[in-house]
Motif scaffolding. Structure first.
Motif, PDB file in Angstrom:
ATOM      1  N   PHE A 144      -2.494  12.438  -8.319  1.00 58.94           N
ATOM      2  CA  PHE A 144      -2.196  12.894  -9.667  1.00 58.94           C
ATOM      3  C   PHE A 144      -1.399  11.833 -10.429  1.00 58.94           C
ATOM      4  N   GLY A 145      -0.516  11.119  -9.733  1.00 60.36           N
ATOM      5  CA  GLY A 145       0.221  10.025 -10.358  1.00 60.36           C
ATOM      6  C   GLY A 145      -0.697   8.897 -10.796  1.00 60.36           C
ATOM      7  N   LEU A 146      -1.676   8.571  -9.956  1.00 55.59           N
ATOM      8  CA  LEU A 146      -2.651   7.539 -10.332  1.00 55.59           C
ATOM      9  C   LEU A 146      -3.496   7.998 -11.519  1.00 55.59           C
ATOM     10  N   PHE A 147      -3.816   9.284 -11.566  1.00 53.60           N
ATOM     11  CA  PHE A 147      -4.566   9.830 -12.691  1.00 53.60           C
ATOM     12  C   PHE A 147      -3.754   9.727 -13.987  1.00 53.60           C
ATOM     13  N   LEU A 148      -2.434   9.899 -13.883  1.00 44.78           N
ATOM     14  CA  LEU A 148      -1.582   9.807 -15.059  1.00 44.78           C
ATOM     15  C   LEU A 148      -1.383   8.362 -15.535  1.00 44.78           C
ATOM     16  N   LEU A 149      -1.748   7.392 -14.724  1.00 47.17           N
ATOM     17  CA  LEU A 149      -1.644   5.996 -15.153  1.00 47.17           C
ATOM     18  C   LEU A 149      -2.727   5.623 -16.166  1.00 47.17           C
ATOM     19  N   LEU A 150      -3.821   6.358 -16.183  1.00 45.94           N
ATOM     20  CA  LEU A 150      -4.923   6.037 -17.094  1.00 45.94           C
ATOM     21  C   LEU A 150      -4.546   6.152 -18.569  1.00 45.94           C
ATOM     22  N   PRO A 151      -3.816   7.183 -19.013  1.00 44.23           N
ATOM     23  CA  PRO A 151      -3.412   7.203 -20.424  1.00 44.23           C
ATOM     24  C   PRO A 151      -2.536   6.014 -20.813  1.00 44.23           C
ATOM     25  N   GLY A 152      -1.755   5.516 -19.883  1.00 48.68           N
ATOM     26  CA  GLY A 152      -0.940   4.332 -20.166  1.00 48.68           C
ATOM     27  C   GLY A 152      -1.789   3.095 -20.363  1.00 48.68           C
ATOM     28  N   LEU A 153      -2.861   2.982 -19.572  1.00 44.54           N
ATOM     29  CA  LEU A 153      -3.775   1.858 -19.738  1.00 44.54           C
ATOM     30  C   LEU A 153      -4.468   1.931 -21.095  1.00 44.54           C
ATOM     31  N   CYS A 154      -4.912   3.106 -21.471  1.00 46.97           N
ATOM     32  CA  CYS A 154      -5.527   3.282 -22.792  1.00 46.97           C
ATOM     33  C   CYS A 154      -4.516   3.015 -23.906  1.00 46.97           C
ATOM     34  N   ALA A 155      -3.267   3.429 -23.702  1.00 48.09           N
ATOM     35  CA  ALA A 155      -2.243   3.190 -24.718  1.00 48.09           C
ATOM     36  C   ALA A 155      -1.998   1.699 -24.899  1.00 48.09           C
ATOM     37  N   LEU A 156      -2.020   0.956 -23.807  1.00 45.58           N
ATOM     38  CA  LEU A 156      -1.839  -0.492 -23.933  1.00 45.58           C
ATOM     39  C   LEU A 156      -3.005  -1.130 -24.675  1.00 45.58           C
ATOM     40  N   LEU A 157      -4.229  -0.710 -24.349  1.00 46.07           N
ATOM     41  CA  LEU A 157      -5.395  -1.279 -25.017  1.00 46.07           C
ATOM     42  C   LEU A 157      -5.397  -0.962 -26.506  1.00 46.07           C
ATOM     43  N   PHE A 158      -5.140   0.299 -26.855  1.00 52.94           N
ATOM     44  CA  PHE A 158      -5.105   0.670 -28.264  1.00 52.94           C
ATOM     45  C   PHE A 158      -3.884   0.086 -28.966  1.00 52.94           C
ATOM     46  N   GLY A 159      -2.810  -0.110 -28.239  1.00 58.36           N
ATOM     47  CA  GLY A 159      -1.611  -0.707 -28.822  1.00 58.36           C
ATOM     48  C   GLY A 159      -1.855  -2.139 -29.245  1.00 58.36           C
ATOM     49  N   GLY A 175      -4.756  -3.378 -29.905  1.00 58.76           N
ATOM     50  CA  GLY A 175      -5.701  -3.299 -31.015  1.00 58.76           C
ATOM     51  C   GLY A 175      -5.020  -2.897 -32.308  1.00 58.76           C
ATOM     52  N   GLY A 176      -4.044  -2.004 -32.224  1.00 62.23           N
ATOM     53  CA  GLY A 176      -3.331  -1.550 -33.418  1.00 62.23           C
ATOM     54  C   GLY A 176      -2.419  -2.622 -33.993  1.00 62.23           C
ATOM     55  N   LEU A 177      -1.909  -3.491 -33.137  1.00 66.03           N
ATOM     56  CA  LEU A 177      -1.039  -4.556 -33.630  1.00 66.03           C
ATOM     57  C   LEU A 177      -1.811  -5.643 -34.367  1.00 66.03           C
ATOM     58  N   THR A 178      -3.096  -5.778 -34.079  1.00 69.24           N
ATOM     59  CA  THR A 178      -3.885  -6.824 -34.737  1.00 69.24           C
ATOM     60  C   THR A 178      -4.408  -6.385 -36.098  1.00 69.24           C
ATOM     61  N   GLU A 179      -4.317  -5.076 -36.439  1.00 69.75           N
ATOM     62  CA  GLU A 179      -4.789  -4.601 -37.740  1.00 69.75           C
ATOM     63  C   GLU A 179      -3.832  -5.057 -38.840  1.00 69.75           C
ATOM     64  N   SER A 180      -4.354  -5.126 -40.053  1.00 63.63           N
ATOM     65  CA  SER A 180      -3.504  -5.527 -41.174  1.00 63.63           C
ATOM     66  C   SER A 180      -2.575  -4.399 -41.599  1.00 63.63           C
ATOM     67  N   ARG A 181      -3.066  -3.135 -41.587  1.00 68.04           N
ATOM     68  CA  ARG A 181      -2.237  -1.972 -41.929  1.00 68.04           C
ATOM     69  C   ARG A 181      -2.315  -0.959 -40.795  1.00 68.04           C
ATOM     70  N   PRO A 182      -1.415  -1.052 -39.808  1.00 67.97           N
ATOM     71  CA  PRO A 182      -1.478  -0.097 -38.685  1.00 67.97           C
ATOM     72  C   PRO A 182      -1.076   1.299 -39.127  1.00 67.97           C
ATOM     73  N   ASP A 183      -1.707   2.285 -38.527  1.00 68.36           N
ATOM     74  CA  ASP A 183      -1.438   3.686 -38.831  1.00 68.36           C
ATOM     75  C   ASP A 183      -0.257   4.167 -37.980  1.00 68.36           C
ATOM     76  N   PRO A 184       0.778   4.769 -38.580  1.00 69.79           N
ATOM     77  CA  PRO A 184       1.936   5.220 -37.784  1.00 69.79           C
ATOM     78  C   PRO A 184       1.598   6.318 -36.768  1.00 69.79           C
ATOM     79  N   SER A 185       0.609   7.151 -37.052  1.00 67.02           N
ATOM     80  CA  SER A 185       0.267   8.211 -36.096  1.00 67.02           C
ATOM     81  C   SER A 185      -0.338   7.635 -34.824  1.00 67.02           C
ATOM     82  N   VAL A 186      -0.988   6.489 -34.937  1.00 70.90           N
ATOM     83  CA  VAL A 186      -1.546   5.843 -33.745  1.00 70.90           C
ATOM     84  C   VAL A 186      -0.414   5.366 -32.843  1.00 70.90           C
ATOM     85  N   PHE A 187       0.654   4.865 -33.454  1.00 67.39           N
ATOM     86  CA  PHE A 187       1.779   4.407 -32.644  1.00 67.39           C
ATOM     87  C   PHE A 187       2.458   5.573 -31.926  1.00 67.39           C
ATOM     88  N   PHE A 188       2.483   6.741 -32.536  1.00 74.03           N
ATOM     89  CA  PHE A 188       3.022   7.919 -31.847  1.00 74.03           C
ATOM     90  C   PHE A 188       2.170   8.250 -30.624  1.00 74.03           C
TER      91      PHE A 188
END
Length: 93
Positions: free
Chosen positions: A40-55, A57-70
């Motif tokens: 279950f701990g390994l399963f919970l690591l997957l959202p962190g991996l997705c958060a890093l990937l989207f993070g 991606g969000g930093l490279t945008e010109s106008r990042p959306d604040p809800s994405v950072f939440f």
């Protein structure tokens, strides 16, 4: 009527030799619970991996959306919970 002798003082209680022992250990956790915690701990690591990937991606945008950072912070918090759960499964009780 008045006593000149004070009442005798009771002797100090002596400790028995068995009182210096540490408290007994708690019962050990079963192997199935440890495996479930680790999986279950390994399963919970997957959202962190997705958060890093989207993070990234969000930093490279010109106008990042604040809800994405939440959502990114939420994913990293879930990932941290997964790391702590795997750590607890490996460490034991």
């Amino acid at each position: 009527m008045s006593e000149t002798n004070p009442p005798p003082v009771p002797p100090a209680p002596t400790q028995s030799p068995g009182t210096d022992l540490p408290p007994p250990l708690p019962p050990r956790r079963g192997g199935c619970a440890t495996a479930f915690m680790a999986l279950f701990g390994l399963f919970l690591l997957l959202p962190g991996l997705c958060a890093l990937l989207f993070g990234f991606g969000g930093l490279t945008e010109s106008r990042p959306d604040p809800s994405v950072f939440f959502l990114i912070l939420l994913g990293l918090a879930v990932c941290f919970a997964g790391v702590m759960l795997v750590r607890a499964a490996i460490k034991g009780s």
